[in-house]
Motif scaffolding. Structure first.
Motif, mmCIF file in Angstrom:
data_model
loop_
_atom_site.group_PDB
_atom_site.id
_atom_site.type_symbol
_atom_site.label_atom_id
_atom_site.label_comp_id
_atom_site.label_asym_id
_atom_site.label_seq_id
_atom_site.Cartn_x
_atom_site.Cartn_y
_atom_site.Cartn_z
ATOM 1 N N VAL A 1 11.466 0.644 7.906
ATOM 2 C CA VAL A 1 11.592 0.603 6.445
ATOM 3 C C VAL A 1 10.313 0.046 5.839
ATOM 4 O O VAL A 1 9.761 -0.948 6.323
ATOM 5 C CB VAL A 1 12.777 -0.281 6.021
ATOM 6 N N LYS A 2 9.828 0.687 4.779
ATOM 7 C CA LYS A 2 8.688 0.148 4.051
ATOM 8 C C LYS A 2 8.919 0.279 2.555
ATOM 9 O O LYS A 2 9.610 1.193 2.094
ATOM 10 C CB LYS A 2 7.388 0.851 4.444
ATOM 11 N N GLN A 3 8.362 -0.650 1.814
ATOM 12 C CA GLN A 3 8.393 -0.585 0.358
ATOM 13 C C GLN A 3 7.263 0.333 -0.088
ATOM 14 O O GLN A 3 6.109 0.129 0.257
ATOM 15 C CB GLN A 3 8.211 -1.979 -0.232
ATOM 16 N N VAL A 4 7.600 1.377 -0.843
ATOM 17 C CA VAL A 4 6.587 2.365 -1.232
ATOM 18 C C VAL A 4 6.158 2.223 -2.688
ATOM 19 O O VAL A 4 5.348 3.011 -3.169
ATOM 20 C CB VAL A 4 7.056 3.809 -0.937
ATOM 21 N N THR A 5 6.707 1.253 -3.391
ATOM 22 C CA THR A 5 6.231 0.927 -4.733
ATOM 23 C C THR A 5 5.647 -0.477 -4.717
ATOM 24 O O THR A 5 6.000 -1.297 -3.874
ATOM 25 C CB THR A 5 7.371 0.974 -5.764
ATOM 26 N N THR A 6 4.752 -0.736 -5.649
ATOM 27 C CA THR A 6 4.194 -2.078 -5.830
ATOM 28 C C THR A 6 4.650 -2.613 -7.177
ATOM 29 O O THR A 6 4.470 -1.952 -8.207
ATOM 30 C CB THR A 6 2.649 -2.037 -5.785
ATOM 31 N N ASP A 7 5.264 -3.785 -7.164
ATOM 32 C CA ASP A 7 5.768 -4.364 -8.414
ATOM 33 C C ASP A 7 4.644 -4.538 -9.431
ATOM 34 O O ASP A 7 3.566 -5.035 -9.099
ATOM 35 C CB ASP A 7 6.381 -5.740 -8.159
ATOM 36 N N HIS A 8 4.909 -4.146 -10.652
ATOM 37 C CA HIS A 8 4.003 -4.428 -11.760
ATOM 38 C C HIS A 8 4.492 -5.727 -12.395
ATOM 39 O O HIS A 8 5.225 -5.730 -13.385
ATOM 40 C CB HIS A 8 4.016 -3.284 -12.771
ATOM 41 N N SER A 9 4.090 -6.841 -11.795
ATOM 42 C CA SER A 9 4.602 -8.137 -12.234
ATOM 43 C C SER A 9 3.546 -9.219 -12.055
ATOM 44 O O SER A 9 2.599 -9.078 -11.268
ATOM 45 C CB SER A 9 5.856 -8.518 -11.434
ATOM 46 N N PHE A 10 3.768 -10.315 -12.750
ATOM 47 C CA PHE A 10 2.858 -11.457 -12.665
ATOM 48 C C PHE A 10 2.850 -12.045 -11.257
ATOM 49 O O PHE A 10 1.788 -12.348 -10.707
ATOM 50 C CB PHE A 10 3.274 -12.514 -13.694
ATOM 51 N N VAL A 11 4.028 -12.193 -10.654
ATOM 52 C CA VAL A 11 4.063 -12.801 -9.325
ATOM 53 C C VAL A 11 3.440 -11.896 -8.272
ATOM 54 O O VAL A 11 2.858 -12.378 -7.302
ATOM 55 C CB VAL A 11 5.494 -13.218 -8.902
ATOM 56 N N GLN A 12 3.520 -10.571 -8.463
ATOM 57 C CA GLN A 12 2.863 -9.664 -7.524
ATOM 58 C C GLN A 12 1.349 -9.845 -7.583
ATOM 59 O O GLN A 12 0.660 -9.798 -6.556
ATOM 60 C CB GLN A 12 3.235 -8.213 -7.823
ATOM 61 N N GLN A 13 0.820 -10.084 -8.770
ATOM 62 C CA GLN A 13 -0.608 -10.363 -8.901
ATOM 63 C C GLN A 13 -0.972 -11.649 -8.169
ATOM 64 O O GLN A 13 -2.031 -11.735 -7.537
ATOM 65 C CB GLN A 13 -0.989 -10.456 -10.383
ATOM 66 N N LEU A 14 -0.085 -12.646 -8.226
ATOM 67 C CA LEU A 14 -0.329 -13.893 -7.492
ATOM 68 C C LEU A 14 -0.302 -13.652 -5.987
ATOM 69 O O LEU A 14 -1.117 -14.218 -5.251
ATOM 70 C CB LEU A 14 0.721 -14.942 -7.873
ATOM 71 N N VAL A 15 0.621 -12.810 -5.532
ATOM 72 C CA VAL A 15 0.683 -12.482 -4.102
ATOM 73 C C VAL A 15 -0.595 -11.781 -3.650
ATOM 74 O O VAL A 15 -1.189 -12.124 -2.617
ATOM 75 C CB VAL A 15 1.914 -11.586 -3.800
#
Length: 243
Positions: A132-146
């Motif tokens: 299983v893999k995540q094929v979208t990337t969150d458009h979020s503030f915390v994703q930018q921090l990650v």
């Protein structure tokens, strides 16, 4: 192809601002739409509903059997642009709704290819023979921090600002969304969901559920799992299986 979608209010919210739709085309291809509204109780409900209606209309009216991959991509991106315009227009009609918006993740599985378009932090996961893999990337503030290395993925799951999204449908005159396509072979499965599930979900846990359930039962069990973990938000799941 088989498609199913389910949504649940969760354990805490007073209303469900999520909405989902799914279906199949005459050539056996399948599609799903998942939206998570924001902007107060009424605003969130309306934004997600208006956007979902616009996307479903655009997809079902413009998809034709055996479309080229580029054509599928174009109708998905145009559908999200239509949704953006429709939500903006609805907000202009009622000033109380100003600023409402919604996340969107749209999936079409056709001709051995999974097409995904999204804006916001609702996700799509792809299960293949490799896992299983995540094929979208969150458009979020915390994703930018990650991505900057400031926090880990585990820390992002409980970060107090995890609900701040950086792209949304219906707030600005133009919406930027991501698109991707992937091989989708017999036995593969695509699962889209709102953050009411993904905030509780690790990939190993998702793989365990997919290995033990399918179709409507899979959606039901994942919603039950999110609610058992606290159900702090609305929970929505949409599944496409290449059977």
């Amino acid at each position: 192809m088989y498609a199913v979608c389910k949504t649940d209010i969760g354990q805490v919210r007073s209303s469900n601002q999520d909405i989902c739709r799914c279906g199949t085309f005459s050539d056996g291809s399948a599609w799903t739409v998942v939206c998570d509204g924001m902007g107060g109780v009424n605003g969130g409900n309306i934004a997600s509903s208006v956007a979902c209606d616009a996307i479903c209309k655009a997809i079902t009216e413009n998809y034709t059997p055996d479309m080229e991959e580029d054509a599928v991509r174009d109708i998905m991106l145009h559908a999200i642009n239509d949704a953006n315009a429709a939500v903006l227009h609805r907000a202009q009609e009622d000033p109380a709704l100003n600023g409402m918006g919604t996340t969107v993740v749209v999936s079409i599985a056709a001709g051995g290819v999974l097409h995904i378009a999204h804006a916001g932090d609702s996700r799509c996961y792809l299960k293949t023979a490799l896992g299983v893999k995540q094929v979208t990337t969150d458009h979020s503030f915390v994703q930018q921090l990650v991505e900057s290395g400031a926090i880990t993925e585990d820390e992002a799951r409980v970060h107090p600002q995890r609900n701040l999204i950086t792209r949304v449908v219906g707030v600005h005159p133009e919406v930027e969304c991501d698109y991707g396509c992937y091989k989708f072979e017999p036995g593969d499965l695509a699962l889209s969901c709102t953050d009411g599930l993904s905030n509780y979900l690790e990939r190993d846990t998702l793989l365990l559920f997919i290995s033990n359930y399918q179709g409507e039962e899979l959606a039901d069990e994942l919603i039950r799992y999110a609610n058992s973990k606290g159900g702090s938000d609305n929970v929505t799941v949409a599944v496409i299986e290449n059977r």
